[in-house]
Design an enzyme around this catalytic site. Structure first.
Site, PDB file in Angstrom:
ATOM      1  N   CYS A  86       0.830  -1.199   0.000  1.00 43.13           N
ATOM      2  CA  CYS A  86       0.000   0.000   0.000  1.00 43.13           C
ATOM      3  C   CYS A  86       0.873   1.260   0.000  1.00 43.13           C
ATOM      4  CB  CYS A  86      -0.985  -0.024   1.168  1.00 43.13           C
ATOM      5  SG  CYS A  86      -2.281   1.238   1.030  1.00 43.13           S
ATOM      6  N   HIS A 192      -3.846  -4.729  -0.101  1.00 43.57           N
ATOM      7  CA  HIS A 192      -3.458  -5.223   1.223  1.00 43.57           C
ATOM      8  C   HIS A 192      -3.523  -6.752   1.233  1.00 43.57           C
ATOM      9  CE1 HIS A 192      -3.349  -1.446   3.558  1.00 43.57           C
ATOM     10  NE2 HIS A 192      -4.242  -1.029   2.679  1.00 43.57           N
ATOM     11  N   GLU A 194      -2.641  -8.714   3.499  1.00 42.34           N
ATOM     12  CA  GLU A 194      -3.050  -9.184   4.828  1.00 42.34           C
ATOM     13  C   GLU A 194      -4.566  -9.183   4.994  1.00 42.34           C
ATOM     14  OE1 GLU A 194      -2.812  -4.728   5.374  1.00 42.34           O
ATOM     15  OE2 GLU A 194      -1.799  -6.256   4.165  1.00 42.34           O
TER      16      GLU A 194
END
EC number: 4.3.2.10
Length: 213
Positions: A86, A192, A194
């Protein structure tokens, strides 16, 4: 006994570090240790680097400069497996339009530009939610990730590298934009991982198994 691999998640106060570290730990094997650190020596001693980030470019650059890790970060980005996430992608560039203009790390030549959604009243800013990444090159970090897999995005700006050969992935939000780049030992993604379920976990696994080549 094999030496343990050390992966440092860079802490400069601008990323959801715990989520990134937890995702990396979930993807790691027993011989890999994930640590979160704001110390230059932990960046230098690491075998691989994860550089997350969220927020505004000006605040990110200010935080990086205040933690005195910029030199170690730039060095690591040219020497060892390096994953930007990001804002950790955007500040690698030369300059960002955000905050009336911000000079960034200049590791990669290029600019960070704001989305222009004129002509697309159905689209919103920021670009938030799930969207496809079209893989534009064959790269070890795309291993076992299907073409056009969906990743989770939250951003209002996108990178425009001068060298189009380093573009590794593209996504469409009004227009087609660069959503991943790859250059030598460095890979960075606008989404992202994650927060991106199986595709994101596979990306972390691929990174942790990658030797940077």
């Amino acid at each position: 006994m094999t030496d343990q691999k050390l992966v440092t998640v860079i802490d400069y106060g601008m990323g959801n570090l715990r989520s990134v570290a937890k995702a990396a730990e979930h993807a790691a094997d027993s011989n890999t240790r994930i640590c979160i650190s704001d110390k230059a020596e932990d960046i230098r001693s690491a075998d691989a680097i994860i550089f997350p980030g969220q927020g505004a470019a000006k605040a990110c650059m200010k935080a990086l400069n205040e933690t005195n890790i910029t030199h170690a970060l730039i060095q690591a980005a040219t020497e060892k497996p390096f994953l930007g996430i990001c804002m950790g992608l955007q500040v690698l560039m030369t300059h960002s339009q955000e905050n009336e203009g911000v000079d960034c790390l200049d590791i990669l030549k290029g600019d960070v530009q704001k989305f222009d959604l004129s002509g697309h009243p159905e689209l919103k800013m920021p670009h938030m939610g799930w969207n496809q990444i079209h893989q534009t090159i064959d790269h070890p970090l795309w291993h076992n990730i299907e073409q056009n897999s969906r990743f989770y995005f939250v951003h209002s700006y996108f990178v425009s590298p001068h060298d189009k050969q380093i573009i590794a992935g593209e996504t469409t939000h009004g227009k087609r934009f660069t959503s991943a780049i790859a250059q030598n030992n460095l890979f960075a993604i606008q989404a992202h991982p994650e927060k991106s379920a199986d595709a994101g976990l596979q990306l972390f696994k691929n990174f942790l198994n990658w030797n940077g080549q």
